[in-house]
Design a protein around this motif. Structure first.
Motif, PDB file in Angstrom:
ATOM      1  N   HIS A 107       0.843  -1.191   0.000  1.00  0.00           N
ATOM      2  CA  HIS A 107       0.000   0.000   0.000  1.00  0.00           C
ATOM      3  C   HIS A 107       0.885   1.250   0.000  1.00  0.00           C
ATOM      4  N   SER A 108       0.373   2.344  -0.550  1.00  0.00           N
ATOM      5  CA  SER A 108       1.172   3.568  -0.679  1.00  0.00           C
ATOM      6  C   SER A 108       1.647   4.100   0.671  1.00  0.00           C
ATOM      7  N   HIS A 109       0.792   4.016   1.708  1.00  0.00           N
ATOM      8  CA  HIS A 109       1.214   4.513   3.020  1.00  0.00           C
ATOM      9  C   HIS A 109       2.332   3.648   3.594  1.00  0.00           C
ATOM     10  N   ALA A 110       2.279   2.357   3.341  1.00  0.00           N
ATOM     11  CA  ALA A 110       3.340   1.478   3.817  1.00  0.00           C
ATOM     12  C   ALA A 110       4.653   1.777   3.089  1.00  0.00           C
ATOM     13  N   TRP A 111       4.555   1.960   1.777  1.00  0.00           N
ATOM     14  CA  TRP A 111       5.769   2.241   1.001  1.00  0.00           C
ATOM     15  C   TRP A 111       6.450   3.520   1.488  1.00  0.00           C
ATOM     16  N   ALA A 112       5.647   4.522   1.809  1.00  0.00           N
ATOM     17  CA  ALA A 112       6.209   5.779   2.294  1.00  0.00           C
ATOM     18  C   ALA A 112       6.980   5.588   3.595  1.00  0.00           C
ATOM     19  N   GLN A 113       6.630   4.551   4.356  1.00  0.00           N
ATOM     20  CA  GLN A 113       7.276   4.333   5.648  1.00  0.00           C
ATOM     21  C   GLN A 113       8.492   3.399   5.574  1.00  0.00           C
TER      22      GLN A 113
END
Length: 308
Positions: A107-113
């Motif tokens: 997910h995009s939020h996971a990738w950002a982290q």
């Protein structure tokens, strides 16, 4: 009758972990949805009784899909919140070696982290967005070939889908937390506890100098502390924004009621998204001269002047 709870699925998402942490949900039916929009739409259609969705991350801020879904459509209200510590793993089908990974799904939020970890450990791996971290893990466990070789997901998702964990705790910031909210259709308000939070969405009448200040003054002059403030495009035109705000207090508090009346007066629309207990149970620090008694005395004085 069994209570039906929806959540952002599939099984193994952090959202499911949040729902499981909501003690009242244990005796209910849990139904996975492929997106925040689909879960909230099902709630509006009365196909489920409540939905657990992510709203805020300590690293990436507000979850735009949830904020936008709550800002439009038939009104919904938040009735509770759950904070979930976020720990990511890199998982892949058994036998996969790290050097073989050419693309990673999540997910995009996971990738950002996890971008920092990826830049150091898998600098050539491409990012493939998925609907959720659990969906990324699920995609690697089926017979259909995916456009990625490994997934960034929760440990429970890797376990659920029989994946091999190649690296643990790969988040760039330790202590990351995602805040989830349980949403329902409007009805009986959660009781006031003294450790409450209220969420609203505010729409300005005009985009003009001092417009935002006029909104914020409604909180400041009544001693109300905001815990989150974010702007979101209204999607009506370029430069048109609304504001999503969390603040301390309950709609039954006099200072909160006064603030909401002030906002209703100056805003084109005030969307009330609920008053509910804070998960941490921290009591609201009420500023001097802003207690219910203070507002009550001021109201009694005005009534005496009016002879009512």
């Amino acid at each position: 009758m069994t209570t039906r709870y929806g959540y952002l699925g599939p099984e193994g998402t952090f959202t499911q972990m949040a729902l499981l942490a909501w003690g009242q949900s244990h005796d209910g039916e849990h139904i996975a949805f492929g997106s925040v929009d689909s879960a909230l739409d099902a709630l509006r259609r009365s196909e489920i009784d409540a939905a657990m969705v992510p709203i805020e991350n300590s690293v990436e801020g507000g979850v735009s899909a949830t904020l936008d879904a709550l800002a439009s459509g038939d009104p919904l209200v938040v009735i509770g919140e759950v904070n979930v510590p976020i720990t990511f793993v890199l998982a892949a089908p058994a036998g996969t070696r790290r050097e073989e990974i050419r693309a990673v799904g999540t997910h995009s939020h996971a990738w950002a982290q996890v971008r920092g970890w990826m830049d150091v450990n898998l600098p050539d791996a491409a990012y493939v967005p998925t609907l959720s971290t659990a969906a990324a893990a699920a995609g690697l466990s089926g017979e259909v070939s995916q456009a990625y070789d490994a997934a960034v997901c929760a440990p429970i998702a890797a376990e659920n889908h029989g994946l091999e964990v190649l690296a643990t705790d790969i988040g760039d910031r330790s202590g990351a937390v995602t805040r989830f909210v349980l949403v329902s259709r409007p009805g009986t308000l959660p009781e006031r506890t003294g450790a409450d939070k209220t969420t609203v969405m505010l729409f300005q009448r005009h985009n003009r100098a001092g417009g935002l200040l006029e909104l914020l003054e409604q909180f400041a002059v009544r001693g109300i502390n905001m815990t989150r403030l974010e702007s979101r495009p209204t999607k009506n035109s370029l430069g048109s924004y609304c504001f999503s705000i969390d603040f301390e207090g309950h709609v039954l508090d006099e200072r909160v009621g006064e603030a909401l009346m002030g906002l209703k007066r100056v805003c084109a629309e005030v969307r009330f998204l609920g008053s509910y207990p804070r998960e941490d149970g921290a009591a609201v620090d009420v500023a001097p001269l802003t207690t219910d008694a203070d507002f009550g005395r001021a109201r009694d004085w005005l009534r005496s002047l009016r002879g009512t």
